[in-house]
Design a protein around this motif. Structure first.
Motif, mmCIF file in Angstrom:
data_model
loop_
_atom_site.group_PDB
_atom_site.id
_atom_site.type_symbol
_atom_site.label_atom_id
_atom_site.label_comp_id
_atom_site.label_asym_id
_atom_site.label_seq_id
_atom_site.Cartn_x
_atom_site.Cartn_y
_atom_site.Cartn_z
ATOM 1 N N GLU A 160 0.837 -1.199 0.000
ATOM 2 C CA GLU A 160 0.000 0.000 0.000
ATOM 3 C C GLU A 160 0.867 1.243 0.000
ATOM 4 N N LYS A 161 1.945 1.183 0.812
ATOM 5 C CA LYS A 161 2.792 2.367 0.917
ATOM 6 C C LYS A 161 3.484 2.650 -0.414
ATOM 7 N N SER A 162 3.934 1.588 -1.089
ATOM 8 C CA SER A 162 4.632 1.859 -2.346
ATOM 9 C C SER A 162 3.646 2.402 -3.376
ATOM 10 N N SER A 163 2.383 1.895 -3.329
ATOM 11 C CA SER A 163 1.393 2.420 -4.261
ATOM 12 C C SER A 163 1.056 3.864 -3.891
ATOM 13 N N PHE A 164 1.038 4.144 -2.572
ATOM 14 C CA PHE A 164 0.766 5.500 -2.109
ATOM 15 C C PHE A 164 1.846 6.457 -2.628
ATOM 16 N N VAL A 165 3.114 6.033 -2.520
ATOM 17 C CA VAL A 165 4.221 6.885 -2.961
ATOM 18 C C VAL A 165 4.073 7.185 -4.456
ATOM 19 N N SER A 166 3.722 6.138 -5.243
ATOM 20 C CA SER A 166 3.616 6.418 -6.684
ATOM 21 C C SER A 166 2.422 7.328 -6.962
ATOM 22 N N ASN A 167 1.308 7.167 -6.227
ATOM 23 C CA ASN A 167 0.144 8.059 -6.387
ATOM 24 C C ASN A 167 0.511 9.502 -6.070
ATOM 25 N N VAL A 168 1.207 9.652 -4.909
ATOM 26 C CA VAL A 168 1.550 10.998 -4.458
ATOM 27 C C VAL A 168 2.517 11.647 -5.446
ATOM 28 N N THR A 169 3.492 10.868 -5.910
ATOM 29 C CA THR A 169 4.462 11.421 -6.858
ATOM 30 C C THR A 169 3.728 11.953 -8.081
ATOM 31 N N HIS A 170 2.768 11.165 -8.541
ATOM 32 C CA HIS A 170 1.988 11.564 -9.690
ATOM 33 C C HIS A 170 1.235 12.862 -9.401
ATOM 34 N N GLU A 171 0.618 12.879 -8.206
ATOM 35 C CA GLU A 171 -0.160 14.043 -7.777
ATOM 36 C C GLU A 171 0.698 15.300 -7.733
ATOM 37 N N LEU A 172 1.974 15.138 -7.304
ATOM 38 C CA LEU A 172 2.859 16.282 -7.185
ATOM 39 C C LEU A 172 3.355 16.736 -8.566
ATOM 40 N N LYS A 173 3.613 15.738 -9.395
ATOM 41 C CA LYS A 173 4.216 16.069 -10.692
ATOM 42 C C LYS A 173 3.242 16.841 -11.594
ATOM 43 N N THR A 174 1.954 16.472 -11.533
ATOM 44 C CA THR A 174 0.991 17.100 -12.444
ATOM 45 C C THR A 174 0.920 18.617 -12.247
ATOM 46 N N PRO A 175 0.634 19.105 -11.015
ATOM 47 C CA PRO A 175 0.566 20.575 -10.894
ATOM 48 C C PRO A 175 1.898 21.258 -11.206
ATOM 49 N N ILE A 176 3.017 20.583 -10.856
ATOM 50 C CA ILE A 176 4.317 21.203 -11.130
ATOM 51 C C ILE A 176 4.480 21.393 -12.648
ATOM 52 N N ALA A 177 4.081 20.373 -13.398
ATOM 53 C CA ALA A 177 4.193 20.457 -14.861
ATOM 54 C C ALA A 177 3.318 21.588 -15.393
ATOM 55 N N VAL A 178 2.087 21.682 -14.845
ATOM 56 C CA VAL A 178 1.158 22.731 -15.300
ATOM 57 C C VAL A 178 1.728 24.108 -14.989
ATOM 58 N N VAL A 179 2.256 24.262 -13.747
ATOM 59 C CA VAL A 179 2.815 25.551 -13.326
ATOM 60 C C VAL A 179 3.992 25.909 -14.247
ATOM 61 N N LYS A 180 4.853 24.914 -14.484
ATOM 62 C CA LYS A 180 6.028 25.161 -15.321
ATOM 63 C C LYS A 180 5.617 25.677 -16.704
#
Ligand code: ADP
Length: 520
Positions: free
Chosen positions: A285-305
């Protein structure tokens, strides 16, 4: 059909069970069964051995009665013997017999020519003669020993009529306790008879006499008495203090003990396996959580960039479009901030470090400041917002910031999980010592079977829209934990395809009834 986002992480119940059964339960049950069978077999052997010995002893008791009778006859016959040896007449012999008839009923003498009517058995190399009265007047048998004349020839049989029932009743105790134990051929007599019950029964099965009480009746064995005691039989049974009875009781305790031990062991194994499987699930669960969160973080960063790059290179058509890019940056920054808040709160709650500062809080204030920070996102996404929070609601006992955070999560979900009907309603009502703050949407809704699970951490209902919407599965778990810490609860009412209403029920500020908020 919607499915959970973590199904691949879960090992199916059947496989878990099969694993458990094969690895532990089968050998444990087999071993326990083996131990029980072995114990019962040993117990049966001990019981059979005891019964065999009882059968042997019953024989010995019948013989001991004959010895007792002969001994008593020999003691009493001495004067008559002396008379016969001196060649005394029958009358004299009878008189001598009469002097010792205390233990018997009446003396009797049978001359040698009529001894054919008597039966004879050998008792420890002595002759015991016995017989019934041919006239049928006496109901008891006659027991006698041979008398010899001056030449040493047998002249007749001298003895007494006697009552075998009375004889048995009066002599059983001494036969069992003294004669058997002093008999040199009764090896172990003392030890064995000490814990045995000896009973004598007549032909009708009525008990004539007993020594000690029977305990373990499975070991009872009988022997028929013979000679003058014919018709009676001796029964020998283990008393409750006999080793076999004690062993039997231990067998029961032991079997129960083995079964309990097996139960405890299986229980422990089940707990251990469940714990290990849970740990495996958590890691996954934790490893899936990390990949979910990473995805969640990357999307807005990409949009902002992208937006910053566009602004920097002045690739917009006018001030209106510039404003749009700036709002996008703001919105995505808000999203990032909320996600980071969620993660921080989550780790604090997990570590038990999140402190709530409880105080009297006005629900309309909380709603107003939450909507303040969320309005931009709502407008951007084109949502219609309807707010109905009466000022007169009682104050609640809460941490204002934490409550805002919960409301923000609900609003965020309402936006994320709505399709074309972009309507959100926020309303609050007082109810049974609580104030309920509700966020209603007209979105995709949640199937009844999933409504309880969405409050578990990392859980997402993976169906249609949810699949495309990003999320870490943390929001509702946080909301639930925070509201529980307020001694409140979260309710959900939802119809798939129609929408959902999430309600935070927070206790009113306790000063008895809950003070209505004064109008400002
Ligand atoms: P996330 O939104 O990050 O997936 P949450 O814990 O906030 O995590 O929500 C868990 C799940 O509950 C979501 O994945 C979604 O399936 C469901 N859910 C939450 N709010 C709503 C809503 N308003 N409408 C429909 N489904 C919802």
């Amino acid at each position: 059909m919607p499915t959970w986002s973590l199904p691949k992480l879960r090992i199916s119940r059947q496989r878990k069970l099969a694993l458990l059964v094969i690895a532990v339960a089968v050998p444990a049950i087999a071993l326990a069964g083996f131990a029980v069978v072995l114990t019962l077999r040993v117990a049966r052997e001990v019981e059979a051995e005891a019964a065999r010995y009882n059968a042997y002893l019953a024989e010995k008791v019948t013989e001991a009665f004959e010895v007792e009778l002969v001994t008593q006859l020999r003691d009493a016959i001495m004067p008559a013997e002396a008379v016969a040896r001196d060649g005394g007449p029958e009358r004299e012999i009878l008189r001598a017999l009469a002097t010792r008839s205390r233990r018997f009923e009446a003396p009797h003498y049978v001359p040698v020519d009529r001894m054919d009517n008597l039966s004879m058995i050998m008792v420890e190399s002595q002759v015991l003669l016995f017989g019934d009265d041919p006239t049928g007047r006496r109901e008891h048998p006659f027991a006698a020993v041979v008398l010899r004349g001056p030449t040493g020839d047998v002249t007749g049989a001298g003895g007494w009529w006697f009552n075998p029932r009375a004889f048995i009743a009066t002599s059983l105790d001494s036969v069992v306790r003294d004669r058997l134990n002093t008999n040199p051929r009764m090896y172990g007599g003392l030890e064995a008879t000490r814990n045995l019950c000896v009973q004598v029964f007549d032909t009708e099965g009525h008990e004539v006499a007993r020594v000690r009480d029977p305990g373990f009746t499975n070991t009872a064995r009988t022997a028929d008495m013979t000679g003058p005691f014919e018709g009676f039989h001796v029964s020998v049974t283990a008393t409750s203090r006999a080793p076999v009875s004690i062993a039997q009781r231990f067998v029961l305790v032991e079997v129960v003990f083995i079964l309990l031990l097996t139960g405890v062991m299986l229980g422990a194994v089940v707990v251990a396996v469940r714990y290990i499987l849970r740990q495996i699930e958590l890691v996954q669960e934790k490893s899936s959580f990390v990949s979910n969160v990473t995805h969640e973080l990357k999307t807005p960063i990409a949009v902002v960039k992208l937006a910053v790059e566009t602004l920097e290179m002045k690739r917009f058509r006018g001030p209106e479009e510039e404003g749009k890019y700036l709002r996008t940056i703001m919105r995505e920054a808000d999203r990032l901030a909320q996600l980071v808040d969620n993660i921080l709160d989550f780790s604090r709650l997990e570590a038990g470090k999140k402190m709530l500062r409880m105080g009297p809080v006005g629900v309309s204030d909380v709603v107003a400041s939450t909507l303040e920070s969320f309005r931009l996102r709502l407008e951007d996404a084109g949502f219609l917002l309807d707010v109905d929070v009466p000022e007169s609601l009682p104050l609640v006992r809460a941490d204002g910031i934490a409550l805002q955070h919960c409301l923000l999560n609900l609003l965020d979900n309402a936006v994320k999980y709505s399709r074309d009907r972009k309507e959100i309603r926020v309303f609050a009502r007082a109810r049974d010592g609580f104030v309920g703050i509700s966020v209603a949407d007209r979105g995709i809704g949640i199937e009844a079977e999933h409504q309880a699970r969405i409050f578990d951490k990392f859980v997402r209902v993976e169906s249609g829209l949810v699949h495309t919407v990003k999320g870490a599965g943390l929001g509702l778990s946080l909301v639930d934990q925070i509201i529980r810490a307020h001694y409140g609860r979260v309710e959900v009412a939802s119809t798939p395809g129609e929408g959902s209403i999430f309600t935070l029920l927070v206790p009113v500020w306790a000063d008895g009834t809950g003070t209505p908020r004064p109008k400002s």
